[in-house]
Enzyme design. Structure first.
Site, PDB file in Angstrom:
ATOM      1  N   HIS A   1     -14.067  -5.200  11.082  1.00  0.00           N
ATOM      2  CA  HIS A   1     -13.825  -6.445  10.569  1.00  0.00           C
ATOM      3  C   HIS A   1     -14.221  -7.613  11.180  1.00  0.00           C
ATOM      4  O   HIS A   1     -14.129  -7.785  12.287  1.00  0.00           O
ATOM      5  CB  HIS A   1     -12.122  -6.724  10.491  1.00  0.00           C
ATOM      6  CG  HIS A   1     -11.583  -5.981   9.416  1.00  0.00           C
ATOM      7  ND1 HIS A   1     -11.560  -6.258   7.993  1.00  0.00           N
ATOM      8  CD2 HIS A   1     -10.710  -4.910   9.664  1.00  0.00           C
ATOM      9  CE1 HIS A   1     -10.740  -5.417   7.572  1.00  0.00           C
ATOM     10  NE2 HIS A   1     -10.309  -4.620   8.332  1.00  0.00           N
TER      11      HIS A   1
ATOM     12  N   ARG B   1       0.875  -1.200  -0.059  1.00  0.00           N
ATOM     13  CA  ARG B   1       0.040   0.086   0.024  1.00  0.00           C
ATOM     14  C   ARG B   1       0.808   1.268   0.034  1.00  0.00           C
ATOM     15  O   ARG B   1       1.763   1.374   0.696  1.00  0.00           O
ATOM     16  CB  ARG B   1      -0.827  -0.011   1.092  1.00  0.00           C
ATOM     17  CG  ARG B   1      -2.088   0.864   1.251  1.00  0.00           C
ATOM     18  CD  ARG B   1      -3.137   0.506   2.081  1.00  0.00           C
ATOM     19  NE  ARG B   1      -3.626  -0.736   2.428  1.00  0.00           N
ATOM     20  CZ  ARG B   1      -4.451  -0.971   3.492  1.00  0.00           C
ATOM     21  NH1 ARG B   1      -4.931  -0.124   4.000  1.00  0.00           N
ATOM     22  NH2 ARG B   1      -4.890  -2.421   3.747  1.00  0.00           N
TER      23      ARG B   1
ATOM     24  N   ASP C   1     -13.418  -0.753   0.264  1.00  0.00           N
ATOM     25  CA  ASP C   1     -13.386  -1.741  -0.565  1.00  0.00           C
ATOM     26  C   ASP C   1     -14.221  -3.004   0.147  1.00  0.00           C
ATOM     27  O   ASP C   1     -14.624  -4.258  -0.456  1.00  0.00           O
ATOM     28  CB  ASP C   1     -11.948  -2.677  -0.575  1.00  0.00           C
ATOM     29  CG  ASP C   1     -11.593  -2.869   0.826  1.00  0.00           C
ATOM     30  OD1 ASP C   1     -11.986  -2.272   1.892  1.00  0.00           O
ATOM     31  OD2 ASP C   1     -10.775  -3.953   1.002  1.00  0.00           O
TER      32      ASP C   1
ATOM     33  N   ARG D   1     -15.215  -4.185   5.731  1.00  0.00           N
ATOM     34  CA  ARG D   1     -15.701  -3.519   7.027  1.00  0.00           C
ATOM     35  C   ARG D   1     -17.038  -3.058   7.267  1.00  0.00           C
ATOM     36  O   ARG D   1     -17.539  -2.220   5.911  1.00  0.00           O
ATOM     37  CB  ARG D   1     -14.576  -2.615   7.343  1.00  0.00           C
ATOM     38  CG  ARG D   1     -13.204  -3.264   7.654  1.00  0.00           C
ATOM     39  CD  ARG D   1     -12.407  -2.081   8.541  1.00  0.00           C
ATOM     40  NE  ARG D   1     -12.406  -0.942   7.988  1.00  0.00           N
ATOM     41  CZ  ARG D   1     -11.846   0.073   8.579  1.00  0.00           C
ATOM     42  NH1 ARG D   1     -11.829   0.105   9.739  1.00  0.00           N
ATOM     43  NH2 ARG D   1     -11.780   1.275   8.115  1.00  0.00           N
TER      44      ARG D   1
ATOM     45  N   ASP E   1     -16.601   0.458   4.331  1.00  0.00           N
ATOM     46  CA  ASP E   1     -15.348   1.143   3.978  1.00  0.00           C
ATOM     47  C   ASP E   1     -15.079   1.014   2.434  1.00  0.00           C
ATOM     48  O   ASP E   1     -16.149   0.419   1.560  1.00  0.00           O
ATOM     49  CB  ASP E   1     -14.058   0.799   4.807  1.00  0.00           C
ATOM     50  CG  ASP E   1     -13.778  -0.879   4.206  1.00  0.00           C
ATOM     51  OD1 ASP E   1     -14.596  -1.475   3.745  1.00  0.00           O
ATOM     52  OD2 ASP E   1     -12.603  -1.123   4.831  1.00  0.00           O
TER      53      ASP E   1
ATOM     54  N   LYS F   1      -3.966  -6.449  -2.168  1.00  0.00           N
ATOM     55  CA  LYS F   1      -4.198  -7.599  -1.156  1.00  0.00           C
ATOM     56  C   LYS F   1      -4.123  -8.748  -1.818  1.00  0.00           C
ATOM     57  O   LYS F   1      -4.870  -9.181  -2.902  1.00  0.00           O
ATOM     58  CB  LYS F   1      -5.599  -7.457  -0.483  1.00  0.00           C
ATOM     59  CG  LYS F   1      -5.903  -6.097   0.407  1.00  0.00           C
ATOM     60  CD  LYS F   1      -7.246  -6.214   1.138  1.00  0.00           C
ATOM     61  CE  LYS F   1      -7.140  -4.988   1.923  1.00  0.00           C
ATOM     62  NZ  LYS F   1      -8.613  -4.905   2.545  1.00  0.00           N
TER      63      LYS F   1
ATOM     64  N   SER G   1      -8.123  -0.153   0.174  1.00  0.00           N
ATOM     65  CA  SER G   1      -9.155  -0.295   1.303  1.00  0.00           C
ATOM     66  C   SER G   1      -9.709   0.990   1.929  1.00  0.00           C
ATOM     67  O   SER G   1     -10.242   1.700   0.927  1.00  0.00           O
ATOM     68  CB  SER G   1      -8.318  -1.076   2.692  1.00  0.00           C
ATOM     69  OG  SER G   1      -9.523  -1.323   3.646  1.00  0.00           O
ATOM     70  N   HIS G   2      -9.478   1.422   3.085  1.00  0.00           N
ATOM     71  CA  HIS G   2      -9.963   2.787   3.776  1.00  0.00           C
ATOM     72  C   HIS G   2      -9.060   3.806   3.576  1.00  0.00           C
ATOM     73  O   HIS G   2      -9.531   4.993   4.177  1.00  0.00           O
ATOM     74  CB  HIS G   2     -10.612   2.502   5.147  1.00  0.00           C
ATOM     75  CG  HIS G   2      -9.321   2.103   5.922  1.00  0.00           C
ATOM     76  ND1 HIS G   2      -8.674   0.709   5.953  1.00  0.00           N
ATOM     77  CD2 HIS G   2      -8.616   2.887   6.715  1.00  0.00           C
ATOM     78  CE1 HIS G   2      -7.675   0.744   6.860  1.00  0.00           C
ATOM     79  NE2 HIS G   2      -7.499   1.988   7.241  1.00  0.00           N
TER      80      HIS G   2
END
Length: 458
Positions: A332, A14, A247, A250, A245, A108, A98-99
């Site tokens: 999660h 990331r 992706d 969550r 979030d 990922k 993600s977030h």
């Protein structure tokens, strides 16, 4: 090839695009992925970020030139991606940050579900790239439209069927629900799944994926990103609100009062509820979680196990223990019956089923927890110093007379209060979670611990 070492995180890759993570790096990751895992077919999905198409293109070229075929499953949520990897029993890469804020890109990576490319394996990828140690392929891969007669559209239908099979749709009572997907990846698949819930009146907020993120950021833990949802739950008289979030791995809840629900408390309620139909099951929680999670699980006859935060660790331990449910207390939620993986949509459905069967408002279920466990919420402190040295300093100050545990960062427990401080897996932060038996004690101890955490930080 020189790469920024900071983009290689504990559980993924990331970084800011194109400064740290760019097309050349993505191509090299593709080549290194095939070299490391010796795979011949890779599932690849992506999120809505503006950087995701160029990263996807470069990554897939690297995979193909490395000798692997690529199944493009398109723009999907991360739980859809996990479903694809598990169903096809293939390695995979999801292009997502993600977030993180919009300028970030990320990857990922799945070895074989529920095993994630993480820890030393992420650093092995980096080493292969930096030393140009790519295995020369015996063939050139290609983009494929299907694998074993399963194509991406079949995977989408299969995902919907799988998720719905994990709840009792017929048990749902009439309910008004507002969902905010924040222009992330959950909106399209959420609409399709919720269309199978005839008693649910759905109001969607920002359901269309948009990498510009024009309405708010992709992390519902930030108060400004959930403020509108909280207001609308109250003004529109909704029974519950859900936020997801970027992706979609969550889920967060807003109760009928418009109050943001602690993931610790929601985890405790979900765990307790699932034990009603799975007596004696094992469940896992992270040391950062409130003891409400442990207490409600054990009081309901479940076996409560602790494990470190990190989706790679949680998935693997869940599978090893064949545990029913796991939580990090960060939004999660992991489920044995969903390939030991986390999903954003599934916990929202379970909560609605729980409220329906109990004929209760969420606020009523929360009140006993709110009057017993007084929690600080997660407080993040930027840190430039060695996090281990800082945690050792915290032990020197607060460890005397307390029970000290070094499982995930440092946890120290006393009779009427406890806390956990751990370094972030993705950012240069220390994260504090503290709880006590009264609001006054929680605030007093929170401020005392924060004073030590923040001393010399910056």
């Amino acid at each position: 090839m020189q790469v920024d070492p900071d983009i290689f995180k504990a559980n993924d890759i990331r970084g800011v695009y194109p400064d740290a993570l760019n097309d050349a790096v993505a191509y090299a990751v593709g080549r290194a992925f095939v070299t490391l895992l010796m795979v011949d077919t890779v599932v690849v999905g992506r999120d809505m970020r503006l950087s995701s198409p160029p990263i996807f293109n470069a990554l897939t070229q690297g995979l193909i030139h490395g000798g692997a075929d690529v199944l493009d499953i398109g723009m999907v949520s991360t739980d859809q991606y996990y479903y694809a990897c598990a169903t096809l029993d293939l390695a995979g890469i999801m292009v997502t940050a993600s977030h993180n804020p919009p300028q970030y890109g990320g990857l990922k990576m799945v070895k074989r579900m529920p095993h994630i490319v993480s820890g030393d394996m992420v650093q092995d990828l980096r080493d292969i790239i930096e030393t140009d140690a790519f295995v020369q392929p015996v063939r050139t891969g290609k983009m494929v439209e299907k694998v074993r007669d399963i194509d991406p559209s079949s995977l989408t239908e299969g995902f919907i069927e799988k998720i719905l099979s994990l709840i009792d749709v017929d048990a749902l009572i009439p309910m008004k629900v507002i969902t905010d997907t924040g222009n992330g990846m959950v909106g399209p698949i959420l609409k399709r799944i919720y269309s199978h819930l005839p008693t649910v009146e759905l109001t969607g907020m920002y359901l269309e994926p948009d990498g510009n993120l024009p309405n708010h950021g992709p992390d519902p833990l930030q108060p400004e990103n959930r403020a509108e949802l909280q207001r609308r739950v109250v003004t529109e008289g909704a029974d519950i609100g859900f936020a997801f979030d970027g992706d979609g791995d969550r889920c967060f809840a807003v109760d009928d009062r418009g109050e943001f629900v602690s993931s610790d408390f929601l985890s405790a309620l979900i765990g307790q509820y699932l034990l009603e139909s799975n007596p004696g099951a094992k469940m896992m929680y992270a040391p950062r979680c409130s003891h409400a999670v442990r207490d409600l699980i054990t009081d309901a006859g479940g076996i409560a196990l602790t494990e470190r935060v990190g989706h790679a660790i949680m998935k693997q331990r869940l599978a090893q223990e064949d545990a029913l449910f796991a939580t990090e207390g960060t939004g999660h939620y992991y489920f044995r019956d969903f390939f030991y993986a986390d999903s954003g949509i599934l916990p929202s459905l379970i909560v609605m089923e729980m409220l329906s069967k109990k004929r209760s408002a969420l606020s009523d279920l929360l009140k006993p927890l709110e009057s017993t466990y007084f929690i600080s919420g997660e407080i993040n402190t930027p840190i430039s110093a060695d996090p281990t040295a800082k945690m050792e300093e915290i032990v020197k100050v607060f460890g005397k007379g307390g029970e000290v545990e070094w499982l995930d960062g440092i946890s120290i427990s006393f009779g009427d209060w406890r806390f956990n401080v751990r370094p972030s897996n993705t950012e240069p932060l220390l994260r504090l979670n503290l709880e006590a038996t009264s609001k006054e004690l929680m605030e007093q101890k929170r401020d005392a611990v924060l004073k030590v955490v923040q001393a010399g930080s910056g």
